[in-house]
Design an enzyme around this catalytic site. Structure first.
Site, PDB file in Angstrom:
ATOM      1  N   TYR A 148       0.695  -1.284   0.065  1.00 32.92           N
ATOM      2  CA  TYR A 148      -0.154   0.157   0.088  1.00 32.92           C
ATOM      3  C   TYR A 148       0.822   1.247  -0.135  1.00 32.92           C
ATOM      4  O   TYR A 148       1.969   1.389   0.655  1.00 32.92           O
ATOM      5  CB  TYR A 148      -0.959  -0.101   1.418  1.00 32.92           C
ATOM      6  N   ASP A 245       9.143   2.731  -0.820  1.00 36.97           N
ATOM      7  CA  ASP A 245       8.503   3.440   0.159  1.00 36.97           C
ATOM      8  C   ASP A 245       8.554   3.102   1.535  1.00 36.97           C
ATOM      9  O   ASP A 245       8.210   2.016   2.016  1.00 36.97           O
ATOM     10  CB  ASP A 245       7.037   3.209  -0.338  1.00 36.97           C
ATOM     11  N   LYS A 273       5.010   8.521   9.040  1.00 34.11           N
ATOM     12  CA  LYS A 273       4.782   7.762  10.305  1.00 34.11           C
ATOM     13  C   LYS A 273       5.576   7.876  11.274  1.00 34.11           C
ATOM     14  O   LYS A 273       5.609   9.133  11.838  1.00 34.11           O
ATOM     15  CB  LYS A 273       4.804   6.161   9.915  1.00 34.11           C
TER      16      LYS A 273
HETATM   17  C1  LIG Z   1       3.882   2.172   3.066  1.00 35.60           C
HETATM   18  C2  LIG Z   1       2.738   3.127   3.075  1.00 35.60           C
HETATM   19  N1  LIG Z   1       2.911   4.184   2.215  1.00 35.60           N
HETATM   20  C3  LIG Z   1       2.165   5.210   2.222  1.00 35.60           C
HETATM   21  C4  LIG Z   1       1.010   5.337   2.884  1.00 35.60           C
HETATM   22  C5  LIG Z   1       0.367   6.452   2.913  1.00 35.60           C
HETATM   23  O1  LIG Z   1       0.518   7.215   3.886  1.00 35.60           O
HETATM   24  P1  LIG Z   1      -0.487   8.330   4.580  1.00 35.60           P
HETATM   25  O2  LIG Z   1      -1.613   7.653   4.965  1.00 35.60           O
HETATM   26  O3  LIG Z   1       0.115   9.117   5.502  1.00 35.60           O
HETATM   27  O4  LIG Z   1      -0.983   8.999   3.470  1.00 35.60           O
HETATM   28  C6  LIG Z   1       1.059   4.266   4.110  1.00 35.60           C
HETATM   29  C7  LIG Z   1      -0.183   4.259   4.753  1.00 35.60           C
HETATM   30  O5  LIG Z   1      -0.456   3.554   5.576  1.00 35.60           O
HETATM   31  C8  LIG Z   1       1.938   3.165   3.937  1.00 35.60           C
HETATM   32  O6  LIG Z   1       1.598   2.351   4.927  1.00 35.60           O
END
Ligand SMILES: Cc1ncc(COP(=O)(O)O)c(C=O)c1O
Length: 436
Positions: A148, A245, A273
């Site tokens: 995700y 990511d 995060k």
């Molecule tokens: C690996 C990863 N990338 C991107 C995101 C998106 O981040 P946000 O919820 O701060 O938009 C998340 C959210 O859970 C994530 O787990």
């Protein structure tokens, strides 16, 4: 008639939940918060969440990952307060905080030569992919089933897909532009063959490969030796931008992200995060020649803007968090607690002969109810979903908050103690006995 009079006989909590549902769809502000038990949180402090009905929960959900130091850490709070005395949102130029924080990322993260700040992980991955398309002049993106990366159309698909959707596009939202969805190619994690096939089938069309180096959105699937190295080699060979990511793995597993641990350096990386222990800030960093294509620099052609980018609150929180993460004993402690809980769980599951696979890394852990090992999402279709959720519901009832939802991971923070871990293990064993 006021809302309250209609529910005179309901408890205060029921009343609030009812009011929330009347003014907000589903009564919550993010999709995965709409689940049982419904909570009205009045306090989050250290390793605990407190519900308005007076119940305390030892929190392993950790808001999907940010509070690595524990909720409302005093150093973070103090730093934010200090900053707010003199600085709100200047909105022009740059602040000392932004310079200091950018230098920290460049110092700690191997791939980061230059960095830009935004507010959420979704923003960071959005900018990464648009930059990759601009830099390569290509349109398509490769992502992996189970990963995700946020809510935007290029990547909001194929996370926890039903079996019948595997091998084709599975957007997580209605309204996604089909033209955009069609430009994403889905591959299998830990399968270089699937990536090579995708590149062969889309010659000269792939701008970027984006991945969670450890797909934590389906729990914890570790990369097999050679997989990340292989991606690095293939992307170099084909002029594809490699994006790690690290919105979950960054700062949680190491100050330098998982890329520091695995020794593979991507072209671009995204963070969020745990970077600021729960205060909104995210980052996109990477190769200077790519980052210089953003139009924050004169002559740059890739648009990058945001009213709240580099907000002093987020920068202050991130600096306070990083200061603690820079102490060697921090990760030592988190990894030690992680090892303790994983070893304890393996022992419990073995003694009670439960078909299970306990996994994780550092401060992240979970128990799948299947026979391991797990190589990619396909293997997770064997998870006993009903058992997985039931086990967690029973733990929540005992005051141990693990999100009662399929494939979700658990997080340990600096505020968790060995006694918390042991209490958790006891609750897990009691639950397994009840369910056996
Ligand atoms: C690996 C990863 N990338 C991107 C995101 C998106 O981040 P946000 O919820 O701060 O938009 C998340 C959210 O859970 C994530 O787990």
């Amino acid at each position: 008639m006021g809302i309250t009079t209609e529910y005179a006989l309901a408890s205060e909590k029921e009343l609030l939940l009812q009011q929330a549902s009347e003014v907000t769809p589903g009564g919550v502000h993010s999709a995965l918060r709409n689940l049982e038990p419904r909570l009205v949180i009045t306090k989050a402090k250290g390793a605990y969440l407190y519900d308005i009905d007076g119940k305390a929960y030892l929190d392993y959900q950790a808001a999907f990952g940010p509070p690595i130091l524990g909720h409302a850490h005093p150093n973070v709070t103090r730093r934010i307060q200090e900053v707010l005395e003199n600085l709100s949102l200047p909105g022009v130029g740059i602040t000392l905080l932004e310079i200091e924080l950018a230098k920290k990322l460049v110092q700690h993260v191997p791939s980061v030569e230059k960095v830009l700040f935004c507010n959420s992980g979704s923003e960071a991955t959005y900018h990464a992919l648009r930059l990759a398309r601009a830099a390569t002049g290509r349109k398509k993106i490769i992502k992996f089933q189970g990963c995700y990366h946020g809510f935007h159309d290029s990547i909001a698909m194929n996370v926890i897909s039903p079996k019948e959707k595997l091998g084709r596009h599975d957007p997580i939202s209605a309204g996604a532009l089909p033209e955009v969805v069609q430009h994403t190619v889905i591959c299998d994690f830990n399968s270089l063959e699937s990536v090579e096939a995708a590149i062969r089938d889309n010659p000269g069309e792939i701008a970027a490969i984006i991945l969670e180096c450890i797909p934590h959105n389906i729990g914890c699937v570790l990369p097999e030796p050679g997989f990340l190295e292989g991606l690095r080699q293939i992307t170099r060979q084909h002029g594809i931008i490699l994006v790690f990511d690290e919105v979950i793995t960054g700062f949680r597993h190491d100050l330098g992200g998982y890329q520091k641990i695995c020794g593979v350096t991507p072209d671009l990386s995204t963070f969020g995060k745990a970077m600021a222990n729960g205060v909104p800030i995210a980052a996109l960093g990477g190769r200077a020649d790519l980052m210089d294509q953003f139009n924050t620099r004169s002559g740059g052609t890739v648009f990058f803007a945001g009213t709240y980018n580099g907000h002093p609150i987020g920068c202050a929180a991130a600096l306070a968090t990083i200061e603690i993460l820079e102490k060697p004993e921090t990760y030592e402690y988190l990894y030690r607690l992680g090892d303790r809980v994983r070893a304890g769980l393996r022992d419990i599951m073995a003694r009670h002969k439960v078909k299970s696979y306990v996994t994780g890394i550092g401060s992240v852990f979970l128990t799948y109810f299947l026979e391991g090992p797990v190589r990619n999402y396909n293997d997770l279709l064997n998870n006993d979903v009903q058992r997985f959720i039931e086990y967690r519901k029973r733990l929540v009832a005992k005051g141990i908050f693990k999100l009662p939802m399929n494939l979700k991971r658990n997080h340990i923070s600096l505020a968790h103690t060995e006694a918390d871990i042991d209490r958790t293990l006891q609750a897990c064993e009691d639950t397994i006995k009840e369910m056996n």
